[in-house]
Design an enzyme around this catalytic site. Structure first.
Site, short mmCIF file in Angstrom:
data_model
loop_
_atom_site.label_atom_id
_atom_site.label_comp_id
_atom_site.label_asym_id
_atom_site.label_seq_id
_atom_site.Cartn_x
_atom_site.Cartn_y
_atom_site.Cartn_z
N VAL A 108 0.83 -1.20 0.00
CA VAL A 108 0.00 0.00 0.00
C VAL A 108 0.86 1.26 0.00
O VAL A 108 1.86 1.34 0.71
CB VAL A 108 -0.94 0.00 1.25
CG1 VAL A 108 -1.57 1.36 1.45
CG2 VAL A 108 -2.00 -1.06 1.09
N ASP A 109 0.48 2.24 -0.81
CA ASP A 109 1.15 3.53 -0.85
C ASP A 109 0.39 4.59 -0.05
O ASP A 109 0.98 5.57 0.41
CB ASP A 109 1.31 4.03 -2.29
CG ASP A 109 2.20 3.11 -3.12
OD1 ASP A 109 3.18 2.57 -2.56
OD2 ASP A 109 1.91 2.93 -4.32
#
Length: 347
Positions: free
Chosen positions: A61-62
């Site tokens: 996840v960013d």
């Protein structure tokens, strides 16, 4: 800065060590089969956020999208472990965004609340349903000569005014009363072109009549709901009636359904995608509600994490009638960073 990050990570390691032996995480039930309405077994699509899953989630996840009520705080009280978790995620390079259905505050007011609670969150990271209502009208080229009637609080009024719209209603109309007597005629402004309904602790019969007349009698008048949440943690100890109660009252009197701009509508997501240019598959929606937060994330193609620190319980999640299943579930936001090893990458 490095010393601050090191201290935060050291604290997280200590927390992980404590959690390993007797935390909520270790007691979470495995993704076993659930009993369906007809008595058969079907596999759950939700997994408890155990260490390996937590590391995998953080690595994939960013950007983390957080609901606020029941996730970051309850009323004006922070949920335990939130400051450390947010700091550690920022230190690992994750983008943090706060997406709330609570329309009582504007983004500017929410930024002040975060600051008062000791959290470093800026206005540009906050997307509220009050802001969504204003942006919906702006993108729809709502006529400037038209007015907006508000069943709601200062947050909606402030966002609408900042967007350049003229408003009526809000807390001021909470002081007004009607007299139900012979030959009494209730006047309303014929130039109202939209009614926005959100959480309103000052709702009364006057406001309901005003909104009803505008929607029913003003040609083309829009009926907009910030959200339809049934309840919310307005204080740290109890749930209170949510905006859905106010919206339902107006639905009942007008026999019309609203345009919903908050979660689970993907209207807010369009702003997030335009602003941050991050693919939804690299986002994780973290929330305490299945029918708003989790559904919002799933509708947009995000990963989803349900935290049990708010309105949803484990029995709610496992109820045979529940059809909304997050990818993961955990006790609170702090569980996301229990595997601190995954957060040290890039330090």
């Amino acid at each position: 800065m490095f010393a601050t990050r090191t201290a935060a990570l050291r604290s997280l390691r200590a927390r992980r060590s404590s959690l390993t032996s007797h935390s909520f995480l270790s007691s979470l039930p495995p993704p076993a089969a659930m009993t369906t309405a007809n008595g058969t077994k079907s596999p759950s699509t939700s997994q408890p956020l155990l260490p390996q899953a937590a590391q995998s989630l953080v690595d994939s996840v960013d950007a983390f999208l957080f609901d606020c009520d029941g996730v970051i705080w309850k009323g004006d009280k922070l949920i335990e472990g939130v400051p450390h978790a947010l700091q550690a995620l920022r230190s690992s390079g994750k983008k943090l965004v706060f997406v709330t259905n609570n329309s009582t505050k504007s983004r500017k007011q929410y930024a002040r609340k975060f600051t008062s609670l000791g959290l470093d969150v800026c206005e540009e990271e906050i997307f509220s349903s009050s802001f969504a209502a204003a942006m919906f009208l702006k993108l729809r080229n709502f006529p400037r000569e038209k007015k907006v009637y508000v069943i709601g609080e200062e947050g909606i009024l402030e966002e609408l005014k900042q967007a350049g719209f003229s408003c009526l209603g809000g807390p001021e109309d909470g002081k007004k009363k009607v007299e139900l007597k012979t030959n009494f005629w209730f006047e309303h402004d014929k130039s109202v072109g939209a009614v926005v309904v959100g959480l309103d602790q000052y709702i009364n019969y006057y406001k309901l009549q005003y909104a009803t007349l505008c929607i029913r009698e003003n040609p083309g008048c829009l009926f907009i709901a910030t959200n339809r949440d049934a309840v919310g943690h307005m204080t740290d100890l109890q749930e209170w009636p949510g905006a859905g109660c106010m919206v339902a009252a107006v639905c009942g009197s007008t026999q019309k359904e609203p345009i919903v701009v908050g979660k689970p509508s993907t209207f807010l997501m369009d702003f997030l995608l335009e602003r941050f240019q991050i693919d939804t598959t690299r986002m994780c929606m973290v929330g305490d509600r299945l029918d708003t937060d989790i559904l919002f994330g799933k509708n947009a193609g995000c990963k989803t994490l349900l935290v049990l620190s708010g309105v949803t319980t484990m029995s709610d999640l496992q109820d045979p009638s529940n059809e909304i299943h997050p990818d993961y579930y955990a006790s609170s936001v702090s569980d996301v960073v229990d595997l601190s090893d995954s957060l040290t990458k890039g330090q």
